[in-house]
Design an enzyme around this catalytic site. Structure first.
Site, short mmCIF file in Angstrom:
data_model
loop_
_atom_site.label_atom_id
_atom_site.label_comp_id
_atom_site.label_asym_id
_atom_site.label_seq_id
_atom_site.Cartn_x
_atom_site.Cartn_y
_atom_site.Cartn_z
N CYS A 136 13.46 -52.31 -13.16
CA CYS A 136 13.40 -50.94 -12.65
C CYS A 136 14.49 -50.09 -13.30
O CYS A 136 15.64 -50.11 -12.86
CB CYS A 136 13.55 -50.93 -11.13
SG CYS A 136 13.43 -49.28 -10.40
N CYS A 139 15.92 -47.50 -10.95
CA CYS A 139 16.86 -48.06 -9.97
C CYS A 139 18.21 -48.37 -10.60
O CYS A 139 19.27 -48.08 -10.02
CB CYS A 139 16.30 -49.35 -9.37
SG CYS A 139 14.66 -49.22 -8.66
N ASP A 140 18.18 -48.98 -11.79
CA ASP A 140 19.40 -49.58 -12.34
C ASP A 140 19.92 -48.91 -13.61
O ASP A 140 21.01 -49.25 -14.08
CB ASP A 140 19.14 -51.06 -12.65
CG ASP A 140 18.77 -51.85 -11.40
OD1 ASP A 140 19.26 -51.49 -10.32
OD2 ASP A 140 18.00 -52.82 -11.52
#
Length: 280
Positions: A136, A139-140
């Site tokens: 992701c 996300c990261d």
């Protein structure tokens, strides 16, 4: 003597499952939640979560799921650490079955089984997951600002290009499957370096990602590239196989629901989260 049917059963214990449990419990629907084989879902393999409201300093994924579980249990949600591997939606009272063969009856079933990320199938990919490997980028990606990264997949490469000086993007064929407008955007982004006909052989690093070894599937030529992060963006697989004989679903496996609703084609069965064809 048979047991009375439960009011509400929730299948799945990710954020969508626990959110459904909190609301159902507060409505006196006495929910019983079955966690499945991965209690907490994908967030259990996520480190820092910084994009969820209410956590100004960020929070570890497992801790966030523990908080959600406690909140659901505070309102008397019953959490069972069991896998549901069979359902029967023939009658007005729905039947679900645990992996051990126990039959549970319920008036309402909420499906929150989520989806699992597609992976390349490399040993190093799993060994370095959360230590430089991620499924992701949204996300990261923030954690790799100012660092070179690599990605398999086009869509999230654009997001990373706003954070990283160079994004090495590997395309297995000599063309992309992304939409024309997405391809145009990728081509115009000067810090995205595209490698055609290229596949990943190994992600390099002992404790953390330090590089990647790729090969050209036409010429066989190999090369190693120094990177700090490796992102796999080749989609997700919805965890919906046990519902295929009962619920309408797309060819991709995502469950179909009514527009602007969580209702499925079976009365009393609802879907929420990544198992649906739209994420709520």
């Amino acid at each position: 003597m048979s047991k009375e049917p439960l009011k509400t059963v929730i299948i799945g214990s990710g954020p969508a499952g626990y959110t459904a449990a909190i609301y159902a419990a507060r409505a006196n629907l006495s929910p019983v939640l079955y966690t499945g084989k991965e209690p907490g879902g994908q967030l259990m393999i996520t480190t820092d979560v910084e994009n969820f409201p209410g956590y100004p300093d960020g929070i570890m994924g497992p801790q966030m799921m523990e908080d959600l579980r406690k909140q659901a249990e505070r309102f008397e949600t019953e959490v069972k650490y069991e896998l549901i591997d069979k359902v029967d939606f023939t009658g007005p009272v729905h039947k679900i079955y645990t992996e051990g063969g126990e039959e549970i009856q319920a008036h309402t079933v909420i499906i929150s089984t989520g989806a699992s990320a597609r992976w390349l199938g490399l040993e190093s990919e799993q060994r370095l997951n959360n230590n430089g490997v991620s499924a992701c980028a949204v996300c990261d990606g923030f954690f790799y600002r100012g660092k070179e990264v690599a990605i398999v997949g086009a869509g999230e490469a654009l997001y990373l290009s706003n954070l990283c000086p160079t994004v090495h993007m590997f395309v297995r064929r000599d063309e992309m499957r992304a939409s024309a407008i997405m391809q145009d955007r990728v081509f115009k982004q000067k810090n995205i370096k595209i490698y055609w006909n290229t596949e990943t052989e190994e992600i390099l690093g002992e404790e953390f990602v330090t590089g990647v070894r790729v090969f050209n599937n036409q010429t066989g030529e190999k090369q190693e590239i120094d990177i700090a992060g490796f992102f796999v963006a080749i989609g997700h697989v919805p965890n919906t196989a046990i519902f295929k004989d009962w619920l309408d679903m797309k060819d991709t496996g995502y469950l179909v629901h009514e527009p602007d609703s969580t209702k499925t084609n079976v009365p009393g069965v609802f879907v929420s989260g990544d198992a649906a064809d739209h994420v709520y």
